[in-house]
Scaffold this motif. Structure first.
Motif, PDB file in Angstrom:
ATOM      1  N   ALA A 214      28.858 -26.727 -27.233  1.00 45.18           N
ATOM      2  CA  ALA A 214      28.825 -25.505 -28.043  1.00 45.18           C
ATOM      3  C   ALA A 214      30.048 -25.414 -28.950  1.00 45.18           C
ATOM      4  N   ARG A 215      31.233 -25.799 -28.424  1.00 46.95           N
ATOM      5  CA  ARG A 215      32.430 -25.777 -29.263  1.00 46.95           C
ATOM      6  C   ARG A 215      32.295 -26.769 -30.415  1.00 46.95           C
ATOM      7  N   ARG A 216      31.817 -27.960 -30.087  1.00 45.87           N
ATOM      8  CA  ARG A 216      31.670 -28.988 -31.102  1.00 45.87           C
ATOM      9  C   ARG A 216      30.704 -28.565 -32.212  1.00 45.87           C
ATOM     10  N   GLU A 217      29.636 -27.861 -31.830  1.00 49.11           N
ATOM     11  CA  GLU A 217      28.607 -27.493 -32.797  1.00 49.11           C
ATOM     12  C   GLU A 217      28.727 -26.033 -33.247  1.00 49.11           C
ATOM     13  N   GLY A 218      29.872 -25.413 -32.993  1.00 50.65           N
ATOM     14  CA  GLY A 218      30.017 -23.988 -33.264  1.00 50.65           C
ATOM     15  C   GLY A 218      29.661 -23.588 -34.679  1.00 50.65           C
ATOM     16  N   GLU A 219      30.139 -24.342 -35.660  1.00 52.20           N
ATOM     17  CA  GLU A 219      29.868 -23.990 -37.051  1.00 52.20           C
ATOM     18  C   GLU A 219      28.366 -24.025 -37.346  1.00 52.20           C
ATOM     19  N   ARG A 220      27.696 -25.069 -36.882  1.00 57.30           N
ATOM     20  CA  ARG A 220      26.256 -25.178 -37.129  1.00 57.30           C
ATOM     21  C   ARG A 220      25.484 -24.129 -36.338  1.00 57.30           C
ATOM     22  N   ILE A 221      25.981 -23.779 -35.142  1.00 55.75           N
ATOM     23  CA  ILE A 221      25.329 -22.714 -34.368  1.00 55.75           C
ATOM     24  C   ILE A 221      25.341 -21.412 -35.159  1.00 55.75           C
ATOM     25  N   ARG A 222      26.498 -21.071 -35.701  1.00 58.10           N
ATOM     26  CA  ARG A 222      26.606 -19.815 -36.448  1.00 58.10           C
ATOM     27  C   ARG A 222      25.809 -19.859 -37.746  1.00 58.10           C
ATOM     28  N   GLU A 223      25.603 -21.037 -38.281  1.00 60.25           N
ATOM     29  CA  GLU A 223      24.863 -21.165 -39.534  1.00 60.25           C
ATOM     30  C   GLU A 223      23.350 -21.135 -39.315  1.00 60.25           C
TER      31      GLU A 223
END
Length: 1002
Positions: A214-223
């Motif tokens: 989740a930390r690694r993909e945080g930006e894409r998660i929020r997008e």
């Protein structure tokens, strides 16, 4: 295993896979192991459009069975698929795997903490059952989905279910506190708040790995994760993004259990769920807002939600029209309508202060007037009216699926969710999409959160798949434009699984694969769901693929009303061609079942008594319909309706007709059973027992002369027992005795004279049972009708033999002889019907045969006119009183309380209310209706040796205990079978309502 390839190969349920695997399961678990073709076929479908035959089915008896089944399957490399109520609409619970059905035994409450407002339950417990258990404590589990009577909590967690009141209470993920699961390798793990997991434990290590992703993909998660409440696609990685805390959670603490909510059984098998509970609202009020246009309903929803309602639910024009066609729903929906609206919104307010809620209802009326729609709200402040309307709404899906013909509303874009400010424009543009593809959509459900269940009407046998793909692509573009969610409630499964990558992007989709690998590295848990899913329109997986064929057969009854074509754009239904097109009609009647599982309910209505005592999918309306569909399409051999599989599936069907009324899609299993019995008789002939049952009306005069002998034999067990065994009758039952001939006496002048005041005529249809066995009922009916001033005509045929409805022949599969009796009865009664007279009967199963089965014999308009003229005794009295033609002077009885049991057919035809009404005419008599299903006698069913035990189990569900507890009450039951069952099971006399009224005559 390649689920696509083997699913196509394994479509024919006759294939018997892996016998050694089945044998080991049978040896090592205590629950049921089902590997026969019919059972696998029944578990090959859910409420979706898909069908994949499973490897086999296990029904674990306890938690150890669950673990053992997983261990054996893992050792053989066989995938495992957990299943609850089988109500999933996207294909989550079908696959080539070992299906584990937790609903039958793993359905208990494990522990309860009232102060903490939590409960621990097993995954197979049904939502309504849990809430009934919680109600005395003033609490409930508030994720109130429309399938609450049959869905299980394990399935709800797997799908991240939402419900009508999610605007107030949130989704399933917001109401699950912890999960106890079996991981794919068999380890038992407790999943809860991450910061409370034991350091170094398996759960803690999994949490660390998930949080790292989740930390690694945080930006894409929020997008890429949609910002709407209704978002249930993929895995819930957003809940582990520290910058994106979970709504509805005050502290936003990460919970590993929430990753598995919505995971569709792909990450672990659930053993127990710890659920958060909410206080049960003390009061509710409902406002039904009527809209002249659908667009207005959608556009104004955003203003209605500002009043803080607990629910805003849509019912569209199609659902209104179909509800008006259903005899159960018509009186309810009519009370909610003002004129002919295109849509209505059900707006609910709930809380502790009733006055505040009424004020909110008043504000709703004011708001609608301010928005230009004055006087458009039907206020429903009383609980009874609210519940009735919510029951109609909850049946929305099944109501939509009650369309006859091959074209059906198909689920694949129904859960798209968009922000409320775009809802009207979205629905408008999506309707244009439907029209471009020559179809129309049906709309209902959760306007409050921008999730509208819309199903385009498609024929999946013809060009449905092609249109489905085209519509899905255009709908997805709209969803993306409005920043919505493609999966808003019912999960991904097969029909939306391929859109997960579209919604989140390939990088997040790879992250989902990584999560799947952490929990299930060998891909054994429900493979092909959420990640690496098949295409939604892969026809090899369809329940009705392009090559779907129905076997040739010639039905005994007329099924043409079911064989219709529908124009999707104007909704018209017309028979294809002309004449009696019956072959396709029978199959269409069977295929009316959409597998939603409404028949799995236990605590309301009459359906389905055999399932209530067995909890076996085979003895369920849905299970029977699936068996019949597989048989009629040649997937279970070529023996058709005469097959052993059909015989076994229908063995405990008591022809109660509960499904005719309670099933919102109108599956009429009682009529279908007649066809199956007829096919079996055609193949094997008529047994001695069936011949005796069928010929009872004809042989009654002879049996009357033998009555003393029959009585004597019953008094000699050494003679009666072997005789009953030879005839296939239950030794516990007394032999039926024919003791009278009321019509014979009447013809000899024993009929009471009619007074000069009689100026009205009515025909009394005296059936076999009330003529030969319980003539007191016929005499009582005659007295009451004469006291009310009627000239009573006792109709008879030219041969002077008493008229007969033919039901005993129908029950024994002798349809031709039943049709002959119908023609004879029709000939005798038609002259009276043409004079405008009512035909009144006493026995529900007999009189209502004139209104039901007679229409299935293909006898034309005379049969229709007779059906319209035929009334039960109490229906006639109520009709005449309402018309001002009936005056009946009644006095109080020696008893002040009556307990009423309704015959199943009375309930099926909404004919129990008149009994309650006429009993209310008796002064000082308090009437209570037993909330019962079938009494279990069901004509000859309870007399049959092999069915006696099941018969008594049905009676013991509610009827017999209620009778035993009412020692001071008068027992009223119009059905001959019902009265006999009450006498045999509770040693009480039950009376026909005609006798009760006769005793109360002044």
């Amino acid at each position: 295993m390649n689920s696509l390839t083997s699913a196509a190969k394994g479509r024919d349920a006759r294939i018997q896979p892996l016998p050694d695997f089945a044998a080991r399961l049978a040896r090592e678990i205590q629950g049921e192991v089902l590997f026969d073709a019919a059972s696998r076929g029944r578990y090959s479908t859910d409420a979706s459009i898909y069908q994949i035959t499973p490897v086999g089915v296990v029904i674990p008896r306890h938690q150890d069975d669950l673990a053992t089944a997983l261990e054996i399957a893992r050792g053989e490399g066989i995938p495992v698929l957990p299943r609850g109520g089988g109500t999933s609409q996207c294909g989550q619970t079908v696959g080539e795997a070992l299906v584990i059905d937790a609903s039958r035994h793993l359905n208990g409450v494990v522990s309860f903490d009232k102060e903490a407002r939590t409960v621990v339950v097993e995954p197979g417990i049904v939502l309504d059952h849990l809430n009934a258990w919680l109600k005395p404590h003033g609490l409930w589990f508030p994720v109130d989905v429309s399938t609450s009577a049959q869905c299980t909590l394990g399935g709800m967690a797997g799908n991240n279910s939402c419900g009508s009141r999610s605007i107030h209470y949130g989704n399933m993920v917001h109401n699950v506190q912890a999960l106890d699961v079996l991981l794919a390798d068999g380890e038992k793990v407790h999943l809860g708040l991450v910061d409370e997991l034991a350091a170094g434990s398996r759960a803690a290590r999994l949490a660390e790995q998930v949080e790292a992703i989740a930390r690694r993909e945080g930006e894409r998660i929020r997008e890429h994760y949609p910002k709407v409440l209704r978002r249930v696609a993929g895995y819930n990685l957003d809940l582990f993004d520290c910058q994106n805390p979970l709504p509805y959670e005050a502290d936003g603490r990460a919970n590993l259990a929430h990753l598995l909510v919505g995971s569709e059984g792909t990450l672990a098998l659930t053993r127990q769920l710890t659920l958060k509970l909410s206080p049960l609202p003390q009061h509710k009020v409902l406002g039904v807002v009527n809209f002249p246009t659908f667009y207005q309903a959608m556009d104004l929803t955003q203003h209605i939600v500002t009043l803080s309602p607990t629910a805003v639910e849509l019912v569209d024009q199609t659902m209104i029209a179909l509800s008006l066609e259903n005899p159960s729903f018509r009186p309810v929906i009519e009370k909610a309508l003002i004129g002919k609206p295109e849509a209505v919104l059900l707006v609910e307010f709930a809380g502790e202060n009733r006055d505040e809620l009424l004020a909110s209802l008043a504000r709703l009326n004011e708001l609608m007037a301010d928005l230009g729609l004055p006087d458009c709200v039907v206020d429903m402040p009383e609980p009874k009216a609210q519940k009735a309307l919510w029951d109609v709404r909850k049946a929305g899906l099944n109501i939509m699926m009650s369309m006859k013909g091959d074209g059906k509303p198909v689920s694949f874009i129904e859960d798209c969710a968009v922000p409320l400010e775009h809802l009207a424009e979205y629905t408008d543009k999506l309707t244009e999409v439907f029209h471009r593809h020559g179809t129309e959509g049906t709309w209902y459900a959760h306007a409050s959160v921008g999730t509208l269940h819309v199903r385009p009407i498609l024929d999946m046998r013809r060009d449905g798949a092609e249109k489905m793909r085209a519509i899905a692509e255009e709908a997805s573009a709209l969803v993306k434009a409005y920043k919505g969610a493609y999966s808003g409630e019912h999960g991904d499964g097969i029909c939306r699984g391929e859109w997960v990558a579209w919604q989140f992007g390939e990088t997040l989709n790879d992250a989902f694969r990584e999560v799947k690998g952490l929990f299930d590295p060998d891909n054994l848990l429900n493979p092909g769901k959420i990640v690496d899913t098949p295409k939604m329109d892969d026809s090899r997986l369809f329940r009705f693929p392009g090559e779907y064929q129905r076997i040739e057969l010639t039905p005994a009854l007329d099924w043409s009303p079911w064989n219709v074509e529908r124009d999707p754009l104007n909704g018209e239904q017309t028979p294809p061609g002309s004449g009696r097109d019956v072959t396709g009609g029978l199959a269409s009647a069977v295929e009316m079942c959409n597998n939603n599982g409404h028949c799995r309910k236990f605590d309301a209505g009459t359906m389905c008594p055999s399932y209530r005592i067995t909890r076996d999918e085979k003895h369920l309306t849905r299970g029977r319909a699936n068996t019949l569909r597989l048989v009629l399409s040649g997937q279970l051999g070529r023996d058709g309706l005469a097959s052993d599989e059909v015989k076994e599936a229908l063995d405990l069907c008591v022809s109660c007709k509960g499904c005719k009324r309670d099933c919102p899609t109108g599956v009429d299993m009682a009529r279908i059973k007649i066809e199956a019995r007829a096919a079996r008789v055609a193949k094997e002939g008529v047994s001695v027992r069936e011949r005796l049952i069928g010929d009872l009306p004809r042989r009654a005069p002879v049996l009357r002369r033998l009555s003393p002998l029959v009585k004597a034999i019953d008094g000699m067990p050494w003679l009666a027992s072997p005789l009953k065994r030879a005839l296939g009758l239950a030794e516990e039952r007394a032999l039926p005795r024919v003791t009278d001939d009321y019509l014979g006496r009447a013809r000899q002048g024993e009929r009471p004279a009619v007074g000069d005041q009689a100026v009205k005529e009515v025909v009394l249809f005296v059936d076999t049972f009330n003529n030969y066995m319980e003539a007191d009922n016929a005499e009582a009916a005659m007295r009451v009708l004469q006291a009310a001033g009627y000239q009573v005509i006792l109709a008879s045929a030219a041969d002077r033999r008493p008229l007969c409805c033919g039901r005993t022949y129908l029950a024994s599969g002798q349809v031709d002889r039943a049709r002959a009796e119908a023609e004879r009865t029709l000939a005798a009664l038609t002259p009276h019907v043409e004079k405008g007279l009512a035909v009144v009967g006493l026995e529900p199963s007999c009189l209502l045969t004139l209104r039901d089965e007679f229409l299935g014999f293909g006898l034309g308009e005379p049969a229709k006119r007779l059906a319209e003229a035929s009334l039960l005794f109490e229906e006639f009295l109520v009709r005449e009183k309402d018309a001002g033609r009936l005056e009946l002077s009644l006095e109080a009885l020696p008893v002040s309380r009556a307990l009423l049991h309704g015959h199943c057919h009375q309930k099926a035809f909404d004919a129990l209310t008149p009994v309650q009404q006429v009993l209310s005419w008796i002064p000082e008599l308090e009437v209570e209706t037993i909330q019962s299903s079938c009494c279990g006698m069901a004509g000859s069913f309870g007399y049959e040796r092999e069915h006696y035990e099941a018969s008594m189990q049905m009676a013991e569900l509610s009827l017999l205990p209620a009778v035993r507890d009412a020692e001071d009450a008068l027992i009223v039951a119009d059905g001959t079978s019902c009265r006999h069952q009450i006498r045999d099971g509770a040693a009480r006399e039950a009376r026909h309502v005609a006798r009760v009224l006769a005793e109360a005559l002044a």
